[in-house]
Design a protein around this motif. Structure first.
Motif, PDB file in Angstrom:
ATOM      1  N   GLU A   1      44.668  46.490  35.220  1.00 56.14           N
ATOM      2  CA  GLU A   1      44.264  46.176  36.589  1.00 56.14           C
ATOM      3  C   GLU A   1      42.753  46.334  36.740  1.00 56.14           C
ATOM      4  O   GLU A   1      42.140  47.188  36.093  1.00 56.14           O
ATOM      5  N   SER A   2      42.172  45.537  37.626  1.00 52.98           N
ATOM      6  CA  SER A   2      40.761  45.646  37.936  1.00 52.98           C
ATOM      7  C   SER A   2      40.525  45.129  39.351  1.00 52.98           C
ATOM      8  O   SER A   2      41.401  44.522  39.953  1.00 52.98           O
ATOM      9  N   GLY A   3      39.337  45.370  39.865  1.00 48.54           N
ATOM     10  CA  GLY A   3      38.959  44.856  41.173  1.00 48.54           C
ATOM     11  C   GLY A   3      38.986  45.868  42.295  1.00 48.54           C
ATOM     12  O   GLY A   3      38.593  45.549  43.421  1.00 48.54           O
ATOM     13  N   GLY A   4      39.440  47.071  42.013  1.00 53.57           N
ATOM     14  CA  GLY A   4      39.466  48.093  43.042  1.00 53.57           C
ATOM     15  C   GLY A   4      38.068  48.580  43.378  1.00 53.57           C
ATOM     16  O   GLY A   4      37.092  48.265  42.698  1.00 53.57           O
ATOM     17  N   GLY A   5      37.983  49.361  44.434  1.00 55.57           N
ATOM     18  CA  GLY A   5      36.702  49.897  44.845  1.00 55.57           C
ATOM     19  C   GLY A   5      36.756  50.449  46.240  1.00 55.57           C
ATOM     20  O   GLY A   5      37.830  50.672  46.806  1.00 55.57           O
ATOM     21  N   LEU A   6      35.576  50.687  46.800  1.00 59.05           N
ATOM     22  CA  LEU A   6      35.430  51.230  48.147  1.00 59.05           C
ATOM     23  C   LEU A   6      35.072  50.104  49.105  1.00 59.05           C
ATOM     24  O   LEU A   6      34.142  49.332  48.852  1.00 59.05           O
ATOM     25  N   VAL A   7      35.802  50.014  50.204  1.00 56.77           N
ATOM     26  CA  VAL A   7      35.568  48.970  51.188  1.00 56.77           C
ATOM     27  C   VAL A   7      35.813  49.536  52.587  1.00 56.77           C
ATOM     28  O   VAL A   7      36.626  50.446  52.761  1.00 56.77           O
ATOM     29  N   GLN A   8      35.094  49.019  53.567  1.00 55.48           N
ATOM     30  CA  GLN A   8      35.293  49.449  54.945  1.00 55.48           C
ATOM     31  C   GLN A   8      36.530  48.793  55.541  1.00 55.48           C
ATOM     32  O   GLN A   8      36.953  47.715  55.120  1.00 55.48           O
ATOM     33  N   ALA A   9      37.125  49.454  56.512  1.00 55.76           N
ATOM     34  CA  ALA A   9      38.268  48.888  57.209  1.00 55.76           C
ATOM     35  C   ALA A   9      37.923  47.504  57.745  1.00 55.76           C
ATOM     36  O   ALA A   9      36.839  47.285  58.287  1.00 55.76           O
ATOM     37  N   GLY A  10      38.856  46.572  57.578  1.00 56.65           N
ATOM     38  CA  GLY A  10      38.630  45.197  57.978  1.00 56.65           C
ATOM     39  C   GLY A  10      38.100  44.319  56.865  1.00 56.65           C
ATOM     40  O   GLY A  10      38.092  43.089  57.005  1.00 56.65           O
ATOM     41  N   GLY A  11      37.685  44.925  55.769  1.00 60.46           N
ATOM     42  CA  GLY A  11      37.145  44.188  54.649  1.00 60.46           C
ATOM     43  C   GLY A  11      38.220  43.671  53.718  1.00 60.46           C
ATOM     44  O   GLY A  11      39.419  43.795  53.990  1.00 60.46           O
ATOM     45  N   SER A  12      37.776  43.109  52.586  1.00 58.37           N
ATOM     46  CA  SER A  12      38.684  42.482  51.639  1.00 58.37           C
ATOM     47  C   SER A  12      38.376  42.906  50.213  1.00 58.37           C
ATOM     48  O   SER A  12      37.231  43.231  49.877  1.00 58.37           O
ATOM     49  N   LEU A  13      39.396  42.889  49.384  1.00 57.27           N
ATOM     50  CA  LEU A  13      39.280  43.096  47.955  1.00 57.27           C
ATOM     51  C   LEU A  13      40.269  42.174  47.256  1.00 57.27           C
ATOM     52  O   LEU A  13      41.312  41.833  47.824  1.00 57.27           O
ATOM     53  N   ARG A  14      39.949  41.794  46.039  1.00 61.30           N
ATOM     54  CA  ARG A  14      40.846  40.992  45.217  1.00 61.30           C
ATOM     55  C   ARG A  14      41.124  41.745  43.925  1.00 61.30           C
ATOM     56  O   ARG A  14      40.211  41.954  43.120  1.00 61.30           O
ATOM     57  N   LEU A  15      42.363  42.153  43.743  1.00 65.74           N
ATOM     58  CA  LEU A  15      42.767  42.857  42.545  1.00 65.74           C
ATOM     59  C   LEU A  15      43.274  41.872  41.504  1.00 65.74           C
ATOM     60  O   LEU A  15      43.908  40.866  41.837  1.00 65.74           O
ATOM     61  N   SER A  16      43.004  42.178  40.243  1.00 74.09           N
ATOM     62  CA  SER A  16      43.463  41.357  39.141  1.00 74.09           C
ATOM     63  C   SER A  16      44.336  42.176  38.208  1.00 74.09           C
ATOM     64  O   SER A  16      44.114  43.371  38.022  1.00 74.09           O
ATOM     65  N   CYS A  17      45.320  41.528  37.625  1.00 71.33           N
ATOM     66  CA  CYS A  17      46.197  42.127  36.637  1.00 71.33           C
ATOM     67  C   CYS A  17      46.222  41.194  35.440  1.00 71.33           C
ATOM     68  O   CYS A  17      46.829  40.123  35.499  1.00 71.33           O
ATOM     69  N   ALA A  18      45.549  41.585  34.374  1.00 73.50           N
ATOM     70  CA  ALA A  18      45.476  40.778  33.163  1.00 73.50           C
ATOM     71  C   ALA A  18      46.527  41.247  32.170  1.00 73.50           C
ATOM     72  O   ALA A  18      46.617  42.439  31.868  1.00 73.50           O
ATOM     73  N   ALA A  19      47.305  40.310  31.656  1.00 73.70           N
ATOM     74  CA  ALA A  19      48.396  40.628  30.749  1.00 73.70           C
ATOM     75  C   ALA A  19      48.091  40.163  29.335  1.00 73.70           C
ATOM     76  O   ALA A  19      47.453  39.133  29.122  1.00 73.70           O
TER      77      ALA A  19
END
Length: 117
Positions: free
Chosen positions: A6-24
């Motif tokens: 998994e990748s793409g995590g992090g710190l974000v403010q409420a209302g924001g967006s993140l895109r997580l990836s799962c590479a197999a």
């Protein structure tokens, strides 16, 4: 053996967006159902979303419906979780997992998502 990262995590403010990836590796995401789960400190792991291998049908936990979208890219052998309108209660370690028809038997190491309010 299937390995998931998994990748793409992090710190974000409420209302924001993140895109997580799962590479197999060691398998293809197109052949199996793949799910996203999360676990917050002091709480049990909970289901977030899944996408089927045959038809790409999707399922979502009620808590994320309308905000999160799961998708796959078979050419990249990856599954994604687009997370919009993030809330503080979304803070958790997020894991992807592959289903073998009976249970989710392959799991990634997880990626931390922290939403500040």
């Amino acid at each position: 053996q299937v390995q998931l990262v998994e990748s793409g995590g992090g710190l974000v403010q409420a209302g924001g967006s993140l895109r997580l990836s799962c590479a197999a590796s060691g398998g293809t995401v197109s052949r199996n159902r793949v799910g996203w789960f999360r676990q917050a400190p002091g709480k049990e792991r909970e289901f977030v979303a899944s996408i089927s291998g045959r038809t790409s049908n999707t399922n979502y936990a009620d808590s994320v419906k309308g905000r999160f979208t799961i998708s796959r890219d078979n050419a990249k052998n990856s599954v994604y979780l687009q997370m919009n309108s993030l809330k503080a209660e979304d803070t958790a370690v997020y894991y992807c997992a592959v289903h073998n028809g009976v249970e989710y038997n392959y799991w990634g190491q997880g990626t931390q998502v922290t939403v500040s309010s």
